[in-house]
Design a protein around this motif. Sequence first.
Motif, PDB file in Angstrom:
ATOM      1  N   GLY A 205       0.717  -1.287  -0.019  1.00 58.69           N
ATOM      2  CA  GLY A 205       0.075   0.026   0.031  1.00 58.69           C
ATOM      3  C   GLY A 205       0.798   1.348   0.108  1.00 58.69           C
ATOM      4  N   VAL A 206       2.056   1.339  -0.236  1.00 55.17           N
ATOM      5  CA  VAL A 206       2.877   2.287  -0.254  1.00 55.17           C
ATOM      6  C   VAL A 206       2.659   3.081  -1.609  1.00 55.17           C
ATOM      7  CG1 VAL A 206       5.382   3.345  -0.442  1.00 55.17           C
ATOM      8  CG2 VAL A 206       4.704   1.046   0.849  1.00 55.17           C
ATOM      9  N   ASP A 207       2.334   4.150  -1.374  1.00 53.76           N
ATOM     10  CA  ASP A 207       1.772   5.214  -2.629  1.00 53.76           C
ATOM     11  C   ASP A 207       3.177   5.762  -3.630  1.00 53.76           C
ATOM     12  OD1 ASP A 207       2.772   7.599  -1.387  1.00 53.76           O
ATOM     13  OD2 ASP A 207       0.782   8.028  -0.797  1.00 53.76           O
ATOM     14  N   GLY A 208       2.891   6.254  -4.600  1.00 54.57           N
ATOM     15  CA  GLY A 208       3.818   6.725  -5.368  1.00 54.57           C
ATOM     16  C   GLY A 208       4.908   7.626  -5.000  1.00 54.57           C
ATOM     17  N   ALA A 210       5.654   8.135  -1.590  1.00 53.83           N
ATOM     18  CA  ALA A 210       6.531   7.298  -0.724  1.00 53.83           C
ATOM     19  C   ALA A 210       7.301   6.180  -1.364  1.00 53.83           C
ATOM     20  CB  ALA A 210       5.415   6.662   0.275  1.00 53.83           C
ATOM     21  N   LEU A 211       6.999   5.831  -2.360  1.00 51.71           N
ATOM     22  CA  LEU A 211       7.877   4.865  -3.056  1.00 51.71           C
ATOM     23  C   LEU A 211       9.129   5.462  -3.737  1.00 51.71           C
ATOM     24  CD1 LEU A 211       8.576   2.030  -4.224  1.00 51.71           C
ATOM     25  CD2 LEU A 211       6.847   2.308  -5.973  1.00 51.71           C
ATOM     26  N   ALA A 212       8.746   6.425  -4.314  1.00 49.53           N
ATOM     27  CA  ALA A 212       9.991   7.355  -4.835  1.00 49.53           C
ATOM     28  C   ALA A 212      11.019   7.794  -3.557  1.00 49.53           C
ATOM     29  CB  ALA A 212       9.647   8.512  -5.672  1.00 49.53           C
ATOM     30  N   ARG A 213      10.349   8.252  -2.438  1.00 54.39           N
ATOM     31  CA  ARG A 213      11.407   8.575  -1.437  1.00 54.39           C
ATOM     32  C   ARG A 213      12.055   7.131  -0.907  1.00 54.39           C
ATOM     33  NH1 ARG A 213       6.760  11.700   0.002  1.00 54.39           N
ATOM     34  NH2 ARG A 213       6.017  10.017   1.457  1.00 54.39           N
ATOM     35  N   ALA A 214      11.222   6.186  -0.791  1.00 56.37           N
ATOM     36  CA  ALA A 214      12.075   5.102  -0.351  1.00 56.37           C
ATOM     37  C   ALA A 214      13.303   4.797  -1.294  1.00 56.37           C
ATOM     38  CB  ALA A 214      11.211   3.792  -0.282  1.00 56.37           C
ATOM     39  N   ARG A 215      12.976   4.729  -2.602  1.00 58.16           N
ATOM     40  CA  ARG A 215      14.029   4.226  -3.482  1.00 58.16           C
ATOM     41  C   ARG A 215      15.361   5.245  -3.268  1.00 58.16           C
ATOM     42  NH1 ARG A 215      10.817   5.406  -7.767  1.00 58.16           N
ATOM     43  NH2 ARG A 215       9.418   3.579  -8.391  1.00 58.16           N
ATOM     44  N   ALA A 216      14.900   6.568  -3.097  1.00 58.68           N
ATOM     45  CA  ALA A 216      15.917   7.341  -2.988  1.00 58.68           C
ATOM     46  C   ALA A 216      16.903   6.987  -1.831  1.00 58.68           C
ATOM     47  CB  ALA A 216      15.390   8.975  -2.921  1.00 58.68           C
ATOM     48  N   ALA A 217      15.810   6.931  -0.797  1.00 61.65           N
ATOM     49  CA  ALA A 217      16.677   6.576   0.714  1.00 61.65           C
ATOM     50  C   ALA A 217      17.622   5.254   0.425  1.00 61.65           C
ATOM     51  CB  ALA A 217      15.621   6.442   1.776  1.00 61.65           C
ATOM     52  N   ALA A 218      16.948   4.162   0.012  1.00 66.05           N
ATOM     53  CA  ALA A 218      17.536   3.179  -0.368  1.00 66.05           C
ATOM     54  C   ALA A 218      18.919   3.139  -1.006  1.00 66.05           C
ATOM     55  CB  ALA A 218      16.618   1.904  -1.160  1.00 66.05           C
ATOM     56  N   ALA A 219      19.078   4.113  -1.864  1.00 64.81           N
ATOM     57  CA  ALA A 219      20.366   4.475  -2.481  1.00 64.81           C
ATOM     58  C   ALA A 219      21.429   4.838  -1.495  1.00 64.81           C
ATOM     59  CB  ALA A 219      20.211   5.548  -3.577  1.00 64.81           C
ATOM     60  N   GLU A 220      20.901   5.444  -0.610  1.00 61.52           N
ATOM     61  CA  GLU A 220      21.899   5.873   0.715  1.00 61.52           C
ATOM     62  C   GLU A 220      22.386   4.640   1.484  1.00 61.52           C
ATOM     63  OE1 GLU A 220      22.890   9.158   1.044  1.00 61.52           O
ATOM     64  OE2 GLU A 220      21.969   9.381  -0.732  1.00 61.52           O
ATOM     65  N   LEU A 221      21.600   3.668   1.215  1.00 57.58           N
ATOM     66  CA  LEU A 221      22.255   2.501   1.938  1.00 57.58           C
ATOM     67  C   LEU A 221      23.235   1.624   1.159  1.00 57.58           C
ATOM     68  CD1 LEU A 221      18.631   1.245   3.247  1.00 57.58           C
ATOM     69  CD2 LEU A 221      20.620   2.226   4.603  1.00 57.58           C
TER      70      LEU A 221
END
Length: 229
Positions: A205-208, A210-221
Amino acid sequence: MTAPTPDAARPAARPGRPRAGDGRDTRGDVLAAAAALFSSVGYTATSTYAIAERAGVRQASIYHHFRGKDVLLRTLLLDTVRPSLDLADELLDAPGDPAARLWALCDADARWLADGPVNIGGLMRLPEVEGAAFAEFRQERDRLRARYDALVAAVLGRPAEERPAEATLVFGLVECVITARRTGGAEAVRGLAPLVADAALRALGVDGAALARARAAAAELVPVVPAAG
């Protein structure tokens, strides 16, 4: 007996998700040969003689490193699951958005299943893996599944011990790479990992946005995520 796949027809090479490099030694060549044969003709139909012939070693050399065929398969299975489990432990304990951490795990795990000359993940689905000789692998895979459960629960804002049913869907999405590669070969799953990670978060149920933010934050990992081998 399993029909040969495009992946399995390739020459033997070091299989699986990343693990500590030990150069091109006899042990590694034997593991690569076993992975290719188990994937193409099946575990039961593969003899240690055939493994030795493919690896270019004498049959006695196999028994110097492995007590038997079951130990070879168990080693391949554990080498497949443990890097994902190590990464899941790191991401579970890391600070920050749980959606980003789950995205990073799904992406890395799917990449490892997609990479390499042999569909090593397919070995997890051999019927022989249900036997007592492979109990350690099943325990490790259950531990990995529990880490997925905890991250999914965090994304949903639920207690970690709840083991949300949605985690079954997320785990299945990641492992669909195994089936896709079995039917379509390595080319079919090239670039599939980020799509799998996106689909996992959308299933929760993650919206678009929030998904874009998650992808960007994942890049920091990325420093936490090992490169696929």
